[in-house]
Design a protein around this motif. Structure first.
Motif, PDB file in Angstrom:
ATOM      1  N   ALA A 233       4.436  13.509  -0.750  1.00  0.00           N
ATOM      2  CA  ALA A 233       3.326  13.112  -1.627  1.00  0.00           C
ATOM      3  C   ALA A 233       2.846  14.308  -2.457  1.00  0.00           C
ATOM      4  O   ALA A 233       2.543  14.175  -3.645  1.00  0.00           O
ATOM      5  N   ALA A 234       2.805  15.485  -1.827  1.00  0.00           N
ATOM      6  CA  ALA A 234       2.363  16.692  -2.535  1.00  0.00           C
ATOM      7  C   ALA A 234       3.325  17.038  -3.676  1.00  0.00           C
ATOM      8  O   ALA A 234       2.915  17.291  -4.809  1.00  0.00           O
TER       9      ALA A 234
ATOM     10  N   ASN B  51      -6.229  17.699   1.493  1.00  0.00           N
ATOM     11  CA  ASN B  51      -5.280  17.532   0.382  1.00  0.00           C
ATOM     12  C   ASN B  51      -4.266  16.441   0.693  1.00  0.00           C
ATOM     13  O   ASN B  51      -3.925  15.613  -0.163  1.00  0.00           O
ATOM     14  N   CYS B  52      -3.757  16.463   1.932  1.00  0.00           N
ATOM     15  CA  CYS B  52      -2.749  15.475   2.317  1.00  0.00           C
ATOM     16  C   CYS B  52      -3.315  14.061   2.193  1.00  0.00           C
ATOM     17  O   CYS B  52      -2.652  13.153   1.683  1.00  0.00           O
ATOM     18  N   ALA B  53      -4.564  13.896   2.638  1.00  0.00           N
ATOM     19  CA  ALA B  53      -5.177  12.564   2.565  1.00  0.00           C
ATOM     20  C   ALA B  53      -5.283  12.107   1.111  1.00  0.00           C
ATOM     21  O   ALA B  53      -5.018  10.954   0.778  1.00  0.00           O
ATOM     22  N   ARG B  54      -5.641  13.050   0.244  1.00  0.00           N
ATOM     23  CA  ARG B  54      -5.780  12.707  -1.186  1.00  0.00           C
ATOM     24  C   ARG B  54      -4.428  12.342  -1.789  1.00  0.00           C
ATOM     25  O   ARG B  54      -4.294  11.339  -2.492  1.00  0.00           O
ATOM     26  N   TRP B  55      -3.395  13.151  -1.479  1.00  0.00           N
ATOM     27  CA  TRP B  55      -2.064  12.894  -2.069  1.00  0.00           C
ATOM     28  C   TRP B  55      -1.481  11.578  -1.558  1.00  0.00           C
ATOM     29  O   TRP B  55      -0.908  10.813  -2.297  1.00  0.00           O
ATOM     30  N   LEU B  56      -1.663  11.364  -0.244  1.00  0.00           N
ATOM     31  CA  LEU B  56      -1.089  10.139   0.333  1.00  0.00           C
ATOM     32  C   LEU B  56      -1.823   8.887  -0.165  1.00  0.00           C
ATOM     33  O   LEU B  56      -1.218   7.823  -0.343  1.00  0.00           O
ATOM     34  N   SER B  57      -3.124   9.050  -0.457  1.00  0.00           N
ATOM     35  CA  SER B  57      -3.869   7.881  -0.936  1.00  0.00           C
ATOM     36  C   SER B  57      -3.419   7.493  -2.345  1.00  0.00           C
ATOM     37  O   SER B  57      -3.481   6.328  -2.744  1.00  0.00           O
ATOM     38  N   SER B  58      -2.977   8.495  -3.116  1.00  0.00           N
ATOM     39  CA  SER B  58      -2.545   8.185  -4.483  1.00  0.00           C
ATOM     40  C   SER B  58      -1.060   7.823  -4.550  1.00  0.00           C
ATOM     41  O   SER B  58      -0.573   7.391  -5.597  1.00  0.00           O
TER      42      SER B  58
END
Lengths: 270, 111
Positions: free
Chosen positions: A154-155, A137-144
């Protein structure tokens, strides 16, 4: 009152009919009694012309007319709405109220956006309201959100975006549904279809909005007490309570005016 | 004529009577009796609810007007009522023709 009226079978019958029709709308009951009265006196006069005596003619006219209970039952069947009509009414009103609900969610999204502008992302949501901070989840939020300083930031930003933009998107869908609802109403109206009586739909709308408003207000207060982000709840509470209040006030006006539901069925809701 | 034979065709009779001349309920009943030579002496208990049902279905409309010193509810056909009357007339004539062709004596049918 004269003795003639006291002894009149027609007057007695009209009294009975008035009592039997007490559950009808006042206007419909008045019209039915007036119509029966004109008919009975016409028939009695015709019978007198044919040789009958006054009270005998009245009694004969009453006997031919049928009992007040039978007339009331038959008229009740006329007034009863067919199932297809009821389904159409529920469908029309359901579409309209559902559209309003979606528009209200959109409005709460706009308010949430305003709260975010004033108080920042943390004023709307916090970490307690979202999914767990897993590595994926963190990777997804930080990428966006490349400007976020941490996974947590980011979350929160992602959830705040969802809170604002998903609601606004639903509001736009609500506006489209509302347009379709008005269109459906106009098309079906030409075929005689009507939505639910205004008093019914206003009661449903006021109840749902007030319950939603009180519920989200409670969640917002709870969030404040626990020192969590409350914007997502208060934005919904404001819109729900205002909508509930407006529908409630309109319902009170309607009930004060004493408008009967039979009349309201024929009224346009939109 | 037995009342149950009229029941299925009550709407047609009422639309026909009102279509011939807008009238109040008493007038409709009287007209039906007179025009049918006494065959259709309908009861008020069947005629008035039927008139109101036809009005609910937007085939009739009514308005209150003073007639002979008394306020009366005058019924008249709506556009939909005129169309419904015409359609029911066609159905009735088709039914009569079909029944007639079945019950006609064999000698008349072959003649």
């Amino acid at each position: 009152m004269s003795d003639r009226l006291n002894a009149s079978p027609i007057e007695d019958y009209l009294d009975d009919l008035t009592l039997c029709l007490r559950h009808e709308s006042p206007r419909r009951a008045r019209h039915l009694v007036s119509e029966a009265e004109a008919h009975l006196y016409d028939l009695a006069a015709a019978l007198v012309s044919a040789g009958a005596k006054g009270l005998d003619a009245e009694a004969e006219a009453v006997a031919r007319f049928g009992s007040a209970h039978e007339i009331t039952r038959a008229e009740g069947r006329v007034a009863a709405l067919p199932t297809a009509t009821i389904i159409t009414q529920i469908g029309l009103s359901g579409l309209f109220l559902g559209s309003l609900g979606a528009v209200a969610v959109g409005a709460s999204g706009l308010i949430a956006g305003l709260i975010r502008l004033i108080g920042g992302t943390g004023a709307i949501v916090d970490l307690s309201s979202g999914p767990p901070l897993t590595a994926a989840n963190c990777a997804r939020w930080l990428s966006s959100d490349s400007s976020a300083s941490s996974c947590q930031a980011a979350a929160v930003g992602d959830w705040a975006d969802e809170t604002v933009f998903y609601r606004i998107a639903l509001g736009i869908v609500g506006l489209i549904m509302l347009s379709l609802s008005v269109l459906a109403h106009r098309v079906l109206r030409r075929r005689g279809a009507r939505p639910l009586p205004q008093s019914v739909s206003d009661t449903i709308a006021a109840s749902l909005f007030i319950v939603a408003g009180v519920w989200t207000l409670g969640l917002g207060i709870d969030a404040v007490v626990l020192d969590r982000a409350s914007g997502q709840w208060f934005s919904a509470a404001i819109v729900s309570l205002v909508a509930g209040l407006l529908f409630g006030l309109r319902l009170i006006d309607l009930l004060r005016a004493g408008a009967g539901d039979t009349t309201l069925i024929k009224k346009s809701w939109i | 004529m037995r009342a149950d034979r009229v029941t299925g065709h009550l709407d047609l009779l009422l639309l026909g009577a009102v279509g011939a001349s807008p009238s109040h309920g008493y007038g409709v009943i009287t007209a039906l009796r007179e025009r049918s030579g006494g065959a259709f002496d309908l009861t008020e208990g069947s005629v008035y609810p039927a008139l109101h049902r036809l009005e609910s279905a937007a085939l009739l409309t009514s308005e209150w007007a003073p007639v002979a010193g008394r306020r009366r509810r005058i019924y008249s056909l709506t556009q939909e009522g005129k169309a419904a009357l015409e359609a029911q007339r066609r159905d009735w004539r088709a039914l009569v023709a079909a029944v007639e062709s079945v019950i006609r004596p064999a000698s008349a049918a072959t003649a």
